[in-house]
Each structure stands twice: as structure tokens, then as C-alpha cells.
Design a protein around this motif. Structure first.
Motif, PDB file in Angstrom:
ATOM      1  N   LYS A 169       8.869  -4.528  -0.951  1.00 31.18           N
ATOM      2  CA  LYS A 169       8.040  -3.337  -1.158  1.00 31.18           C
ATOM      3  C   LYS A 169       6.647  -3.550  -0.584  1.00 31.18           C
ATOM      4  O   LYS A 169       6.089  -2.670   0.054  1.00 31.18           O
ATOM      5  CB  LYS A 169       7.967  -3.018  -2.656  1.00 31.18           C
ATOM      6  N   ALA A 170       6.098  -4.734  -0.819  1.00 37.14           N
ATOM      7  CA  ALA A 170       4.759  -5.036  -0.305  1.00 37.14           C
ATOM      8  C   ALA A 170       4.745  -4.984   1.220  1.00 37.14           C
ATOM      9  O   ALA A 170       3.800  -4.489   1.840  1.00 37.14           O
ATOM     10  CB  ALA A 170       4.300  -6.405  -0.793  1.00 37.14           C
ATOM     11  N   LYS A 171       5.828  -5.478   1.849  1.00 40.67           N
ATOM     12  CA  LYS A 171       5.916  -5.414   3.312  1.00 40.67           C
ATOM     13  C   LYS A 171       5.897  -3.966   3.792  1.00 40.67           C
ATOM     14  O   LYS A 171       5.222  -3.625   4.753  1.00 40.67           O
ATOM     15  CB  LYS A 171       7.212  -6.069   3.770  1.00 40.67           C
ATOM     16  N   LEU A 172       6.681  -3.114   3.099  1.00 38.94           N
ATOM     17  CA  LEU A 172       6.713  -1.695   3.478  1.00 38.94           C
ATOM     18  C   LEU A 172       5.348  -1.052   3.299  1.00 38.94           C
ATOM     19  O   LEU A 172       4.916  -0.252   4.118  1.00 38.94           O
ATOM     20  CB  LEU A 172       7.762  -0.943   2.646  1.00 38.94           C
ATOM     21  N   ARG A 173       4.667  -1.438   2.194  1.00 46.50           N
ATOM     22  CA  ARG A 173       3.330  -0.874   1.955  1.00 46.50           C
ATOM     23  C   ARG A 173       2.396  -1.253   3.094  1.00 46.50           C
ATOM     24  O   ARG A 173       1.599  -0.444   3.550  1.00 46.50           O
ATOM     25  CB  ARG A 173       2.764  -1.387   0.634  1.00 46.50           C
ATOM     26  N   LEU A 174       2.472  -2.504   3.542  1.00 48.56           N
ATOM     27  CA  LEU A 174       1.600  -2.932   4.633  1.00 48.56           C
ATOM     28  C   LEU A 174       1.929  -2.183   5.921  1.00 48.56           C
ATOM     29  O   LEU A 174       1.037  -1.796   6.670  1.00 48.56           O
ATOM     30  CB  LEU A 174       1.713  -4.437   4.859  1.00 48.56           C
ATOM     31  N   ALA A 184       3.008   0.751   6.065  1.00 44.19           N
ATOM     32  CA  ALA A 184       2.486   2.105   5.880  1.00 44.19           C
ATOM     33  C   ALA A 184       0.962   2.098   5.790  1.00 44.19           C
ATOM     34  O   ALA A 184       0.353   3.072   5.362  1.00 44.19           O
ATOM     35  CB  ALA A 184       3.083   2.731   4.625  1.00 44.19           C
ATOM     36  N   ASN A 185       0.362   0.960   6.184  1.00 40.86           N
ATOM     37  CA  ASN A 185      -1.091   0.837   6.208  1.00 40.86           C
ATOM     38  C   ASN A 185      -1.784   0.948   4.869  1.00 40.86           C
ATOM     39  O   ASN A 185      -2.929   1.362   4.788  1.00 40.86           O
ATOM     40  CB  ASN A 185      -1.724   1.863   7.175  1.00 40.86           C
ATOM     41  N   VAL A 186      -1.075   0.566   3.791  1.00 40.28           N
ATOM     42  CA  VAL A 186      -1.761   0.459   2.511  1.00 40.28           C
ATOM     43  C   VAL A 186      -2.703  -0.735   2.618  1.00 40.28           C
ATOM     44  O   VAL A 186      -2.394  -1.721   3.280  1.00 40.28           O
ATOM     45  CB  VAL A 186      -0.747   0.250   1.358  1.00 40.28           C
ATOM     46  N   ALA A 207      -1.932  -4.114  -1.757  1.00 37.33           N
ATOM     47  CA  ALA A 207      -0.513  -4.436  -1.636  1.00 37.33           C
ATOM     48  C   ALA A 207      -0.215  -5.804  -2.239  1.00 37.33           C
ATOM     49  O   ALA A 207       0.772  -5.979  -2.965  1.00 37.33           O
ATOM     50  CB  ALA A 207      -0.086  -4.398  -0.163  1.00 37.33           C
TER      51      ALA A 207
END
Ligand SMILES: [Zn+2]
Length: 332
Positions: A304-309, A311-313, A318
Motif C-alpha cells: 500500500k505504501a508503494k502505491l501511495r508513493l 500516487a505521489n503521496v 506514506a
């Protein structure tokens, strides 16, 4: 730059190219389709160099005038098409560098070869312009389209090209390449192979990155102390890791491999297949403390953290959310 014999993996594609060369049945257009770092450029270089080599064998001789020019990336009849805008290969790029140039006969080589890297960046106009050349190429013309995504090409382009799909190189082949050719020690080679996920280029890059081990050690130190430090301290520790010239994603990959090791050890109590073999004591401790569900939640949290990154969170946020997930199950 290398001949075919120096390439790791891709045996079927090399066989196809060498058969075409020895039968003198070269197609006018090829697509090399494979992920970043998979070896598209290396294959294109070996193919071009062999086609132009004065000795005319199925391997480049590496010593003739043509091979030397190719090795120094200075061959007048092997043209690397450049694009001005970073995200687009424009119709102008294709017209100027391919269509208006291919009519001029090669300087002294049997072929005139155009290599278009990141060819998925050709827009529709550029593809249509290229199509004209592919439909009626001069006898000596060869176009190599290198791409991570051949689905972005027009059907009319696809139908006129021979598409060669690169497969992931098996882990054991990448590992022995790293150990034999790059003199990377066994343990580090294992680690690089896991992260590279079938990409030889990425494996070499990681194995040779001087910061990789430092980052790995810092990540381990952090993982070990997770239950003793507060969130504020964790975030600043993670921020400190940013100084290493690897991406945040590489950092999360380290976390992922660690907890996969914990899961593996919990299931098998066998240390032999662990990636972090030298940390077996700590992994054993965590495997005893965490439940299967807890480890799964952490692995999911990392994804999830990878996806957040992606998505430019914000990086800090993250990581903070991830560390909360990691802390939570171990406190149950
Ligand atoms: Zn040669």
C-alpha cells in the motif's frame, strides 16, 4: 557493449537473430518488447554490430573497423533516433532522423540501422510517418523499435514488424552473472537478484551501488528497534535514509523482503532460504512474536505504501502510515 555471447538470458531471441543473419533473411522492422533494464538495448546493440561487422559471422568480431565504430557508439550506419521532448517522439523527430535519411545509401556497411528507444513515446502522427518507411523500406533499411509496451503501437505498425518479447531472466542466471562477471559476493548477489525481479540491468545497478549496503544496514537497524522508538523518531530515522541515492521504493522493497523472510521462517523454521541469512536471530524473534495475520497485514501495508508513493503521496506520510501498520500487530 557486447556481442551475443556476453548477454545473460534471452536465448530464443538471440537464436532468432543469429538464424536470420546466417540465412541473410533480415526483416526490415523489429520490435523488442521488455521491461526496463531487461536487455533490449544490449540485444539491439549486439544485433546491429553483428549485421554491420566486416567479417559477416553470427557474432561481431569486435576488432574490425565497423565493430570498433559500433563499440564507440560512433557508427555512421547505426543511427540512434533522438527525441527533443522527453515524453514524446514526435513526427518531426521521425521525419528528420528516419524518413529523410533512409534514402541516403549506407556509407560502406551492408545495412542502415535505426534504433528507436522508448518507441512507445511515438505519438500517432509519428507512428504514421514511420509506417510509410516501414511499408516501403530500401533493401538495406532495418528499424529496431525498443519498447516497454508494444500495445501502444498502431495495428498497422505491429503487423509489419517482427515482435520479439523479452522474458524475465531466471534468478539463477542473473546471480551467476553477478558473481562471475561483476565479482559480486554470493550474499550480495542474492539480495540484488531478489530486488531486480528478472531485470539484469537493475540487478547490476543495485549490486554495484555503493550505498545499497549502507541503506540495507540502516533499514535493518530501524526494523530491529521498531518497538522501542516513537513515531517521531521513526520518521526522522527514515528521513535520514533519503540521503542514499536509491529510491524510496527500493527502501520499501527492503522492508518487504525482511517481512517475507519472517513469514518464511515462521512457516518452515528453516534459515537456508532466507535472504537476510545473517539476521536469522532477529528474524526468528520476530517470527515467534508475530501472528501469520500480523505478518500478512504488514506485507499488505508495504504494498500500500508503494502505491501511495506512486500516487505521489508525501513520502513522510506514506512511511508514517506504514510504520503504524508495522507497529500495530506486534503490540497485540
Ligand atoms: Zn567486426
Amino acid at each position: 557493449m557486447a556481442g551475443f555471447q556476453d548477454i545473460v538470458g534471452h536465448g530464443q531471441i538471440i537464436a532468432h537473430m543469429q538464424n536470420a543473419i546466417s540465412a541473410k533473411r533480415i526483416s526490415h522492422a523489429y520490435i523488442l518488447d521488455g521491461q526496463k533494464g531487461s536487455g533490449k538495448s544490449t540485444l539491439a546493440e549486439a544485433f546491429s554490430m553483428t549485421l554491420q561487422c566486416e567479417r559477416g559471422q553470427v557474432e561481431p568480431c569486435m576488432v574490425c573497423h565497423s565493430c570498433k565504430q559500433a563499440l564507440s557508439k560512433n557508427h555512421p550506419d547505426i543511427i540512434y533516433v533522438q527525441h527533443e521532448k522527453p515524453n514524446t517522439v514526435s513526427v518531426d523527430d521521425i521525419r528528420r532522423q528516419v524518413n529523410n535519411d533512409i534514402g541516403i545509401k549506407p556509407y560502406g556497411s551492408p545495412y542502415k540501422i535505426y534504433v528507436i528507444e522508448e518507441a512507445e513515446k511515438m505519438n500517432v502522427q509519428a507512428q504514421n510517418a514511420l509506417l510509410k518507411t516501414i511499408e516501403e523500406p530500401p533493401s538495406y533499411g532495418v528499424i529496431l523499435l525498443l519498447t516497454e509496451n508494444s500495445e501502444s503501437f498502431l495495428p498497422t505498425i505491429l503487423s509489419r514488424c517482427i515482435t520479439l518479447r523479452l522474458k524475465d531472466v531466471p534468478d539463477k542466471d542473473i546471480k551467476s552473472y553477478l558473481m562471475e562477471r561483476c565479482q559480486i559476493p554470493d550474499y550480495q548477489a542474492d539480495m540484488a537478484v531478489v530486488f531486480a525481479q528478472g531485470s539484469v540491468g537493475k540487478a547490476i545497478q543495485l549490486a554495484e551501488n555503493e550505498h545499497f549496503n549502507e541503506m540495507k544496514d540502516s533499514a535493518i537497524q530501524l526494523i530491529k528497534r521498531l518497538n522501542d522508538i516513537d513515531l517521531h523518531e521513526m520518521v526522522s530515522a527514515v528521513k535520514q535514509l533519503e540521503e542514499y541515492k536509491l529510491s524510496a521504493r527500493d527502501y520499501l522493497d527492503l522492508f518487504f523482503v525482511w517481512y517475507r523472510d519472517v513469514l518464511l521462517y515462521k512457516a518452515t523454521t528453516d534459515a537456508n532460504d532466507l535472504i537476510f541469512k545473517d539476521q536469522v536471530y532477529e528474524i526468528k524473534k520476530q517470527a515467534a512474536k508475530l501472528s501469520y495475520g500480523g505478518i500478512e497485514a504488514i506485507l499488505l501495508g508495504i504494498e500500500k505504501a508503494k502505491l501511495r508513493l506512486l500516487a505521489n503521496v508525501n513520502f513522510e506520510l506514506a512511511i508514517e502510515l506504514l510504520l503504524l501498520t508495522i507497529k500495530e500487530p506486534s503490540e497485540n
